[in-house]
Scaffold this active site. Structure first.
Site, short mmCIF file in Angstrom:
data_model
loop_
_atom_site.label_atom_id
_atom_site.label_comp_id
_atom_site.label_asym_id
_atom_site.label_seq_id
_atom_site.Cartn_x
_atom_site.Cartn_y
_atom_site.Cartn_z
N LYS A 112 2.78 -3.64 -5.36
CA LYS A 112 4.06 -3.80 -6.04
C LYS A 112 3.96 -4.78 -7.22
O LYS A 112 4.71 -4.65 -8.18
CB LYS A 112 5.12 -4.32 -5.06
CG LYS A 112 5.32 -3.51 -3.78
CD LYS A 112 5.99 -2.19 -4.02
CE LYS A 112 6.61 -1.54 -2.79
NZ LYS A 112 5.71 -1.17 -1.70
C1 LIG Z 1 5.65 -0.04 -0.95
C2 LIG Z 1 4.39 0.21 -0.22
C3 LIG Z 1 3.95 1.51 0.08
C4 LIG Z 1 4.78 2.72 -0.26
O1 LIG Z 1 4.91 2.93 -1.65
P1 LIG Z 1 6.06 3.88 -2.21
O2 LIG Z 1 5.99 3.72 -3.68
O3 LIG Z 1 7.34 3.37 -1.64
O4 LIG Z 1 5.75 5.26 -1.75
C5 LIG Z 1 2.73 1.66 0.68
N1 LIG Z 1 1.98 0.60 1.03
C6 LIG Z 1 2.36 -0.65 0.78
C7 LIG Z 1 1.50 -1.78 1.20
C8 LIG Z 1 3.57 -0.89 0.14
O5 LIG Z 1 3.95 -2.15 -0.12
#
Ligand SMILES: *Cc1c(COP(=O)(O)O)cnc(C)c1O
Length: 472
Positions: A112
């Site tokens: 993120k």
């Molecule tokens: C947010 C997240 C996901 C999922 O990603 P999306 O964009 O919501 O599909 C997968 N793994 C981790 C560690 C995340 O923080």
């Protein structure tokens, strides 16, 4: 570049407008009016660029006139300069076919950060041009919250209210949010699931009493700028593996369908992607939707990969819109049906168009643990539970020829989920030095009942009304 809503009614906006917006006013999500494309020669010319330069080239068509190329490059250098690895998103080989792309070298140890470090700077840049004030309201299953808080803590003209489901995020995730004591940061633990929290946030974006008073913005992946920033690492990985001359497949641990949708965008822009593998845990609505056309939400089962414990994947609407011929009225009707019954059927056009690029696979707790063990024992790599689900999917999907590299997106640092990693592999990953004294810092968080009214009242009592800083 103009952006249109998936539900066809909201006014179109430019890049600055969509960055500062939450949901479109008709309840839809913004997407570019057309997909910009690169020629094969343009893609070939990107090989070997430093990450920030690649990011500027890939994102400029989406940003349009809202930032000059020089300014966009400066912001990218600033955002990606905070990463602990000089390659920003290094690629590692596991065996002849399998690779992992490490997206967790940012300040809060999950992918993120790649988008949110830039988004924090974009907010600041665009807010400095006027006298508006932004109230960010978000829901997190763990990683968005910490990354967003890190990206905006202490920044002028922004308040952030972050909802997480009480007791359903890891201790590292919680502390990464609650130990940031900046006055513009408000952590809220609600009684309920991530889907409950996300539903409250969506309701607030549609609540005229709130949006009339406050400039409410999104940091969830309904925010287009986040997806845009994630397109870049698909290019980075594919270029290293021989694109545009060679096709590459990606396996993506998926929750809200944001990360994998960014892969779809990369393909639309001309990157030769063989397959996008949507990897889910037992909360498998996306696997069911893509394999049978049935998009129907069940109840959420908590797992060791909490960031994927999601049943309602906001960004799936963007795919359904694009694969369904971009018919806003039809999309609005389909989503109304979903809101009313928690189920919708994909049309044949949506299914066929999605099947041209997407494959899906589901991993249960054993599949996840086995993938972690294989990576550790056969390749010497310690993976987090989310990444392990992606790797399980990458290794179990049939029909990808042996000469196509398969890149699993490593979405979190294993230390973020130390207990689950230790249970599967016997190894307890240590926290990298950059998170410092996380476990001894003071925490601040308000626990609220899982009702919209309680959350709305809390926000209204603490947020700064729009234009409160000037006369605009
Ligand atoms: C947010 C997240 C996901 C999922 O990603 P999306 O964009 O919501 O599909 C997968 N793994 C981790 C560690 C995340 O923080």
């Amino acid at each position: 570049m103009k952006y249109v809503s998936t539900r066809g009614q909201a006014p179109s906006l430019d890049f600055q407008g969509v960055t500062l917006a939450g949901l479109a006013s008709d309840g839809g999500l913004y997407v570019p009016e057309v997909w910009p494309g690169f020629t094969t020669d343009e893609i070939a010319a990107m090989a070997g660029l430093p990450y920030a330069q690649l990011a500027q080239r890939v994102m400029q068509p989406f940003v349009g006139d809202c930032l000059t190329p020089e300014r966009l490059l400066q912001l990218c250098e600033q955002a990606y300069g905070r990463f602990a690895h000089a390659a920003v998103t290094p690629l590692k080989q596991l065996d002849e076919q399998q690779w992992v792309l490490e997206l967790f070298h940012g300040p809060t140890l999950a992918f993120k950060d790649v988008a949110l470090q830039l988004l924090g700077l974009l907010f600041e840049e665009f807010l400095a041009r006027g006298d508006d004030h932004l109230t960010i309201v978000g829901a997190t299953s763990g990683d968005t919250g910490s990354a967003a808080i890190d990206a905006v803590a202490g920044r002028a003209k922004v308040d952030i209210f972050m909802l997480h489901p009480h007791g359903r995020v890891s201790d590292v995730q919680r502390r990464q949010m609650t130990t940031v004591l900046a006055p513009n940061v408000h952590n809220i633990a609600i009684d309920g699931s991530f889907d409950d929290a996300q539903a409250m946030v969506k309701r607030m974006f549609n609540d005229a009493a709130m949006t009339g008073r406050f400039g409410i913005a999104a940091v969830n992946s309904i925010n287009w700028a986040r997806l845009m920033a994630q397109v870049v690492y698909y290019f980075a990985a594919a270029l290293q593996l021989g694109a545009p001359q060679r096709k590459v497949a990606f396996s993506v641990p998926t929750g809200n369908f944001g990360d994998v949708f960014a892969g779809y965008v990369a393909a639309k822009m001309g990157l030769p992607i063989e397959r996008l593998i949507v990897a889910t845990n037992v909360n498998d609505i996306l696997h069911r939707a893509l394999s049978t056309g049935d998009y129907s939400a069940g109840t959420v089962t908590p797992t060791a990969a909490p960031s994927m414990d999601i049943q309602v994947s906001s960004n799936f609407e963007r795919l359904l819109f694009d694969c369904g011929g971009r018919d806003g009225a039809a999309m609005a009707a389909q989503m109304q049906q979903f809101d009313a019954t928690k189920a919708l059927q994909l049309t044949n056009a949506q299914r066929e168009s999605a099947a041209a690029l997407f494959t899906s696979a589901r991993a249960d707790a054993d599949d996840m643990a086995n993938a972690m063990r294989w990576a550790h024992e056969a390749c010497g790599e310690v993976l987090d539970p989310h990444t392990a689900i992606g790797l399980h999917a990458a290794r179990s999907v049939v029909g990808i020829s042996a000469d196509v590299p398969v890149v699993t997106l490593a979405t979190a640092h294993p230390a973020k989920f130390r207990d689950a990693v230790e249970r599967a592999t016997g190894v307890r990953p240590s926290l990298p030095a950059r998170v410092g004294d996380l476990f001894t810092r003071e925490e601040a968080c308000t626990r609220l009942p899982g009702t919209y009214d309680a959350v709305a009242a809390f926000v209204a009592g603490r947020a700064t009304p729009r234009n409160a800083l000037g006369n605009g």
